[in-house]
Design a protein around this motif. Structure first.
Motif, PDB file in Angstrom:
ATOM      1  N   MET B   1      69.766 -47.675 -23.790  1.00  0.00           N
ATOM      2  CA  MET B   1      70.276 -47.235 -25.084  1.00  0.00           C
ATOM      3  C   MET B   1      70.558 -48.423 -25.979  1.00  0.00           C
ATOM      4  O   MET B   1      70.379 -48.395 -27.162  1.00  0.00           O
ATOM      5  N   LYS B   2      71.036 -49.482 -25.308  1.00  0.00           N
ATOM      6  CA  LYS B   2      71.404 -50.677 -26.062  1.00  0.00           C
ATOM      7  C   LYS B   2      70.180 -51.195 -26.832  1.00  0.00           C
ATOM      8  O   LYS B   2      70.276 -51.567 -27.983  1.00  0.00           O
ATOM      9  N   LEU B   5      69.498 -49.387 -29.902  1.00  0.00           N
ATOM     10  CA  LEU B   5      70.488 -49.709 -30.912  1.00  0.00           C
ATOM     11  C   LEU B   5      70.080 -50.993 -31.625  1.00  0.00           C
ATOM     12  O   LEU B   5      70.029 -51.086 -32.841  1.00  0.00           O
ATOM     13  N   ARG B  12      66.468 -51.636 -39.397  1.00  0.00           N
ATOM     14  CA  ARG B  12      67.154 -51.511 -40.667  1.00  0.00           C
ATOM     15  C   ARG B  12      67.027 -52.813 -41.470  1.00  0.00           C
ATOM     16  O   ARG B  12      66.726 -52.823 -42.643  1.00  0.00           O
ATOM     17  N   VAL B  42      73.873 -35.255 -28.241  1.00  0.00           N
ATOM     18  CA  VAL B  42      73.471 -36.317 -27.326  1.00  0.00           C
ATOM     19  C   VAL B  42      74.533 -36.554 -26.254  1.00  0.00           C
ATOM     20  O   VAL B  42      74.236 -36.941 -25.136  1.00  0.00           O
ATOM     21  N   THR B  43      75.801 -36.315 -26.625  1.00  0.00           N
ATOM     22  CA  THR B  43      76.856 -36.380 -25.619  1.00  0.00           C
ATOM     23  C   THR B  43      77.523 -35.010 -25.567  1.00  0.00           C
ATOM     24  O   THR B  43      77.195 -34.117 -26.337  1.00  0.00           O
ATOM     25  N   ASP B  51      70.109 -35.023 -25.086  1.00  0.00           N
ATOM     26  CA  ASP B  51      69.644 -36.323 -24.619  1.00  0.00           C
ATOM     27  C   ASP B  51      68.118 -36.407 -24.580  1.00  0.00           C
ATOM     28  O   ASP B  51      67.534 -37.294 -25.196  1.00  0.00           O
ATOM     29  N   GLN B  54      66.725 -36.290 -28.175  1.00  0.00           N
ATOM     30  CA  GLN B  54      66.850 -37.556 -28.892  1.00  0.00           C
ATOM     31  C   GLN B  54      65.797 -38.545 -28.422  1.00  0.00           C
ATOM     32  O   GLN B  54      65.138 -39.209 -29.220  1.00  0.00           O
ATOM     33  N   TYR B  80      72.171 -38.292 -35.664  1.00  0.00           N
ATOM     34  CA  TYR B  80      73.597 -38.337 -35.329  1.00  0.00           C
ATOM     35  C   TYR B  80      73.896 -37.478 -34.111  1.00  0.00           C
ATOM     36  O   TYR B  80      73.213 -36.493 -33.842  1.00  0.00           O
ATOM     37  N   ASP B  81      74.977 -37.848 -33.421  1.00  0.00           N
ATOM     38  CA  ASP B  81      75.376 -37.096 -32.233  1.00  0.00           C
ATOM     39  C   ASP B  81      76.464 -36.098 -32.606  1.00  0.00           C
ATOM     40  O   ASP B  81      77.594 -36.468 -32.897  1.00  0.00           O
TER      41      ASP B  81
END
Lengths: 325, 388, 275, 291
Positions: B1-2, B5, B12, B42-43, B51, B54, B80-81
């Protein structure tokens, strides 16, 4: 006159009014307004809850139940049975007050963690009923709610709601400040510190606890009703245990026994998830860390701790000046 | 996941640099990306849906961009989650519409989140493809709202058809108290009589419950039960399955499409043997006959997903694939991101081969799937097999 | 006509009698002291006389009102006020507000007028504030008019409790060891304060270990031992009662009081340090 | 006794034994510190999830289980050191919020370290149901009941016979007095978090084969454990055990005989009724404040 303005009552109210009036300058679009409205609604609940927790020293881990009953009461009466929303709101509020009055009496005899458990249980029971009785409530999928209308006027859109909720927030703060400064409010604070000390000056502690419990339930219920009309939708998530915890966290975070603290707590903890939204995997961790950190470094909550810091700073300044003179 | 990110923020930064560059070098490079908005669980309790959804969106947006994007424009995913919370979903949808100004919204892992968002997308007039199951989403039809997963009513119907063929008419229902479970339970009760099915026992268990033998014992002792149907997802059905064997019920056992991931078989151990359930064809992709219209799409998705994420594919991720591809397909057909045109293009979707089935949308059907989208599977030897 | 009449009062905790078959009457306008060694049941008796404990047997009458079994606030409403040995100051409020709380019963305000802060309410509040300030001066706390309660020294807090009790406009005031933890000067000032209370028409019940204070101010004395009445009568009589001298004053008291005073001093210091 | 009743009873006892273990954790920390640790459920989760991940890398149960318990205990100690200790003098509500924050932090961390999926552990001794009086019980449930019993015995020995246990007990009765006789109260507090975390972890490992485990399994179990501890009376060991068993049995009996949809509600109603008559739970300390 100037001193009067600087008093936390008048000064604070004016400051809050100024913030509400000027905030639209930075609210760029309706999404920002939406978050602001949610802050306002949460703040109203927290102001009521703070009367119970911060001032009267009781605890409730079930206030989402009252919030949810307000939301669902309005939703069912207005949307399913076609009541005028205002009538639905009033009837719901009255019913919630009555429920709080009836269950409050036995529950508030309990103290500390036992009271926490009992209120938690009450919240869970309300949650179970709402999510099980799907014929009325729509079950876990929730229920749609018609827009709020008075006469021919329909409250719709974030901007209108912003001003309505802003005005109501001011009223809620004003009512809470009035109450705290009244003999009743002093009685509440007194029984928080020493129940027996309060009783021997003639204060019926049980009656006062019950009263403030009912008042806080009414604040929650009204905010719930309005929130339901505003979002146009309610799900049982708003009634769940975790939402109760969220509310208590806002109160404690902002500062116990500080009405403006409740507002600040609601504002920070409602916007924080929005700021963390793009880090969904870290959100929960960061949120938890923020809670722990704030409570360790500002144990009285943000507003009272900062106020204290500011005061001691100022008095130190004053001392310095006096020494120099 | 990191890594995603870091990638996101890198992207961006890159986008910003590109935008700055575009200002200097003129219109040739000034192509705005097409913004795909998403809000997913997602959570939270429905993360088993959100999950893989996404992950699928991220995977395929990158893939499409690597292949040159759509209409010469890159795709940009803003996600967004909403954590299964309808209120959060509503606020994020508002954010997608007003703040991020996305061109189309894909998402809403659960029915509650979807329903909370519908008034917004209708008012904002933006195409919205939901990834949630309940029929209420598209019945009655809402102008801007579509959905990709097969509905829970279809799951009930598929199961009941199978029961009919096995001459089972008295059944017991056991379901969780979550949104998915309750919605499916209601749909099944609703359509049961159409198939001559009588529900003689109806039990419930709670989220986080650790043992369902009490409910199953009650079912076992109910006279005349010929089969049992469990509507639910997550840990619940796995525990029910184990307890089912424990209390010694030997009747035919059906699960819902909520357990259509390898996880369920693993969690239940050997107890899942012989369980039947309706599910998309994805789970048996490799075993499909070569002439199956979906085979190529399914196999490609399955292998892409599994090799990229090193985990078993689940049908839920497929909903997101369908959502994304339907949107992309419509944008291509519409020749741009004009919202009304894209909406019309989605509504005109015909013969689109997706993961969940072959989509044929129409002004009266915003899901576009029929019962053939569901296959009846049986668990044999710890794997899915196609019934018949 | 007595102000307070107690008949056959008893209180059991588990199987132990804290107070047993106690009867006495307190005449109006007097200083009535209750003495006895530690564990004699003095504080239990005060708790019974203010409704904090419910009696296991017997009756408590204030003038013509039977208060037996009523909650503490009912006692307060009939005119019984008290202070505490373990301070029950409201530390979450200012000193002035503590005294204002004492005025509670005389501030009957409806919830609505409180919430809306009607002009009447605001006026009443000002009056209350003034009267509370007056009472603080009366007990010698003029220096603490703008203090927070949790910023006051121990001796001042004891007087704050007296001011708060006075604010209820009591007929009968029960003081539970008011001199404990005070330094000698403060203790001396207490004599004067108790004297002024009776001048105000307040009947005083004094539970105290400081014999100098008790003998100096008391009209009547009740001696308790193991929850029972050992002796009762005018101060002079009790002082000379051979039974009392033998059982209590003779040997125990000197060592006991000094011991207690020591403890009280330590506690006072501890309280100071705790801040 | 009908087989149905026996089945409900056996199920109730198994479920209740787990609640009892969680409730014991609550009680131990409460005794030492008067803190209600809302992160107790997270210890259960850590026990289960750590075992799963250790087994997944190939460790045998005999190694994985002690390691998982140790991991949870370490987390418990860290929680005390870094979150509770720095806020020693804070109010009860503040401490509640801190532990709630800790539970969110740990859950979030678990989600990152492990994953969001459900995991099952293999039962310790197979999964062939054992028949008792017409009812059935899984071998793993026998393990749950047996281990719970062993822990209760071990704890009563620990608190009754060992110096450390007695010190912990003394601290719970009177903190100041304990300090005066030379007990290191801070150490007691520290250790109580480790001990109750270990208990929670054991509960988490025991039920993982029955119920599966995941990063958020602690929420519900923590809540039920808290309810059990309150029902039994905070701080009472026997209360925690009885509270847990009663809660488990009430739940299954309600599900079996009344309504499975309302079984949790029924359990909470019964807790409310008990508290109405016994405001300190079944075995809690009685008595009001001293004036």
């Amino acid at each position: 006159m100037l001193a009067h303005l600087a008093s936390p009552r008048t000064g604070g109210l004016l400051a809050l009014a100024a913030v509400i009036a000027l905030l639209p300058l930075v609210l760029r679009n309706s999404y920002f307004y939406d978050v602001a409205v949610l802050v306002g609604l949460n703040a109203i609940v927290c102001i009521g809850l703070n009367l119970l927790i911060g001032y009267a020293g009781q605890i409730s881990l079930g206030h989402a139940g009252f919030f949810g009953l307000g939301a669902y009461g309005s939703a069912i009466l207005a949307s399913r049975y076609g009541w005028p929303p205002l009538a639905a709101l009033l009837a719901t509020t009255f019913a919630v007050a009555l429920l709080a009055f009836i269950v409050g009496r036995p529950i508030l005899r309990l103290r500390g963690h036992y009271l926490a458990m009992a209120t938690l249980g009450l919240g869970v029971i309300i949650f179970m009923v709402i999510s099980t009785e799907d014929k009325f409530t729509g079950g876990p999928d929730g229920i749609s709610v018609v827009p709020f209308r008075i006469g021919g006027f329909v409250l719709q859109g974030e901007r209108i709601w912003y001003w309505v909720v802003g005005a109501l927030l001011l009223v809620a703060v004003w009512l809470a400040l009035n109450l705290i400064e009244s003999p009743t409010g002093r009685a509440l604070r007194a029984l928080h510190s020493s129940e027996v000390g309060a009783e021997v000056v003639g204060i019926n502690a049980a009656e006062h606890k019950l009263m403030v419990f009912v008042i806080s339930a009414v604040f929650a219920s009204v905010a719930g009703s309005l929130g339901a009309h505003y979002s146009g939708f309610v799900t049982p998530a708003k009634v769940a245990f975790l939402h109760s915890i969220e509310l208590v966290t806002m109160v404690v975070f902002g500062g116990l026994a500080s009405t403006f603290g409740a507002v600040v707590g609601a504002a920070v903890l409602t916007t924080l998830p929005q700021l963390l939204a793009t880090f969904e995997d870290y959100e929960m961790m960061v949120f938890g860390a923020v809670m722990i950190g704030t409570m360790i470094f500002l144990p009285r909550g943000v507003v009272p701790s900062l106020a204290r810091l500011f005061r001691s700073h100022r008095s130190a300044d004053a001392d310095n000046k006096a020494n120099k003179a | 996941m990191k890594s995603t990110l870091a990638k996101n923020s890198f992207k961006r930064g890159f986008a910003a640099a590109a935008a700055a560059f575009a200002l200097i070098s003129g219109p040739a490079l000034a192509q705005e990306p097409i913004k795909i908005g998403a809000f997913l669980s997602v959570t939270g309790p429905a993360s088993f849906l959100g999950d893989p959804e996404q992950k699928t969106l991220e995977l395929y947006v990158d893939k499409i961009n690597a292949a040159g994007g759509v209409l010469g424009r890159k795709l940009k995913l803003v996600s967004y989650d909403s954590a299964g919370d309808a209120e959060k979903a509503r606020t994020f949808a508002k954010r997608l519409i007003d703040q991020d100004k996305v061109d189309v919204i894909v998402g809403g892992s659960t029915t509650g989140e979807t329903m909370a968002v519908i008034p917004l997308v209708e008012a904002a007039q933006i195409p919205f493809i939901s990834l949630a199951g309940a029929v209420v989403i598209t019945e009655p039809v809402k102008k801007w709202v579509f959905k990709t997963p097969q509905s829970d009513r279809m799951a009930c119907e598929k199961i009941f058809v199978d029961m009919q063929s096995r001459k089972l008419s008295k059944i017991a229902l056991i379901s969780g108290n979550g949104a998915f479970d309750k919605s499916m339970r209601a749909q099944c009760m609703d359509v049961a009589k159409n198939y001559g099915i009588q529900i003689v026992a109806d039990e419930t268990y709670g989220a986080g419950d650790t043992d369902m033998t009490a409910q199953l014992t009650k079912i076992k002792n109910t006279a005349g039960v010929q089969a049992v149907l469990n509507a639910g997802f997550g840990a619940g059905p796995a525990i029910v399955t184990k307890n089912y064997r424990q209390v010694g019920i030997t009747l035919p056992f059906y699960q819902s499409h909520g357990v259509a991931s390898k996880e369920y078989i693993k969690l239940s151990g050997g107890a899942a043997e012989g369980v039947r359930l309706p599910a998309g064809a994805l789970l048996v992709a490799d075993g499909l006959p070569a002439n199956d219209p979906q085979r190529a799409v399914l196999v490609a998705y399955k292998h892409e997903y599994e090799s990229h994420y090193k985990s078993d594919v689940a049908t839920f991720g497929g909903h997101a694939w369908d959502g994304l591809m339907l949107a992309v397909d419509a944008i291509k057909k519409a020749g741009g991101t004009d919202k009304a045109k894209v909406r019309d293009a989605i509504e005109a979707t015909h013969g689109f081969v997706g993961i969940d089935g072959v989509f044929n949308m129409s002004p009266t059907d915003h899901m576009g799937l029929n019962l053939s989208a569901f296959r009846m599977l049986e668990i044999k030897g710890g794997d899915w097999t196609l019934v018949k | 006509m007595s102000l307070l009449r107690v008949e056959g009062l008893g209180k059991k905790f588990g199987g132990v009698n804290a107070v047993e078959d106690l009867s006495f009457e307190i005449p109006p306008g007097e200083v009535y002291s209750i003495i006895g060694p530690n564990g004699a049941g003095k504080t239990s008796l005060l708790n019974l006389l203010t409704g904090v404990y419910k009696p296991s047997s017997g009756r408590i009458m204030l003038q013509e009102h039977d208060l037996t079994g009523h909650p503490p606030y009912a006692y307060a409403r009939q005119g019984i006020a008290r202070t505490f040995q373990n301070l029950q100051v409201f530390f979450n409020m200012s000193a002035l507000e503590n005294v204002m709380v004492g005025r509670y019963m005389h501030e009957r305000c409806g919830l609505m007028s409180a919430l809306l802060r009607l002009p009447r309410q605001a006026r009443a509040d000002r009056a209350c504030r003034e009267e509370a300030a007056e009472l603080m001066r009366y007990v010698g706390l003029q220096a603490y008019l703008s203090s927070a309660a949790d910023a006051m020294p121990y001796g001042a807090l004891k007087r704050l409790e007296i001011a708060r009790a006075l604010a209820t406009r009591p007929k009968l005031m029960l003081l539970d060891e008011p001199a404990a933890g005070l330094n000698p000067t403060e203790a001396l000032e207490l004599d004067d304060l108790i004297g002024r209370l009776t001048e105000r028409g307040v009947t005083v019940v004094l539970v105290e270990h400081n014999m100098r204070l008790v003998m100096g101010v008391s009209d009547h004395i009740l001696v308790l031992d193991y929850g029972r009445k050992l002796a009762e009568g005018p101060a002079q009589e009790v002082r000379n009662n051979p039974k009392v001298i033998e059982a209590y004053l003779g040997s125990a008291v000197s060592s006991e009081t000094s011991y207690r005073e020591e403890i009280a001093q330590v506690v006072a210091v501890a309280v100071e340090m705790h801040r | 006794m009908s087989p149905q009743f026996v089945q409900y009873l056996l199920t109730g006892l198994t479920v209740g034994a787990i609640y009892a273990l969680v409730a014991l954790g609550f009680s131990i920390i409460f005794n030492a510190s008067h803190v209600i640790n809302f992160a107790q459920g997270e210890f259960v989760m850590i026990g289960g999830m750590a075992t799963v991940s250790l087994v997944a890398v190939g460790l045998p149960y005999l190694l994985a289980i002690p390691l998982a318990i140790a991991t949870a205990a370490l987390v418990g100690l860290a929680l005390e050191k870094f979150a509770v200790e720095p806020a020693r003098d804070a109010s009860v509500v503040t401490l509640i919020i801190i532990t709630i924050g800790a539970s969110m932090f740990l859950r979030g961390l678990a989600m990152l370290v492990w994953d969001k999926n459900l995991h099952a552990l293999k039962p310790i001794t197979g999964d062939k149901p054992i028949a008792i009086a017409g009812a059935t019980i899984l071998p793993q449930s026998v393990w749950v009941l047996g281990v719970t019993l062993a822990i209760v015995v071990a704890l009563s020995w620990f608190f009754g016979r060992t110096l450390l246990g007695k010190a912990m007990l003394a601290t719970s009765h009177n903190r100041l007095a304990a300090q005066l006789v030379g007990i290191n109260v801070r150490m007691v507090l520290f250790l109580s978090f480790g001990l109750s975390a270990a208990l929670g972890a054991i509960a988490g490992i025991l039920i993982a084969p029955i119920t599966t485990t995941s990063y958020d399994v602690g929420v519900m179990l923590g809540l039920k454990g808290f309810a059990a501890a309150i029902l039994g009376g905070l701080g009472s060991g026997i209360g925690a055990v009885i509270g847990g068993l009663v809660l488990g049995i009430v739940e299954t009996m309600s599900a079996g005989y009344l309504s499975s949809a309302y079984k949790d509600a029924i359990a909470f109603v019964i807790i409310l009724v008990v508290l109405f008559f016994l405001p300190s739970g079944l075995f809690g300390k009685r008595g009001g404040e001293r004036v």
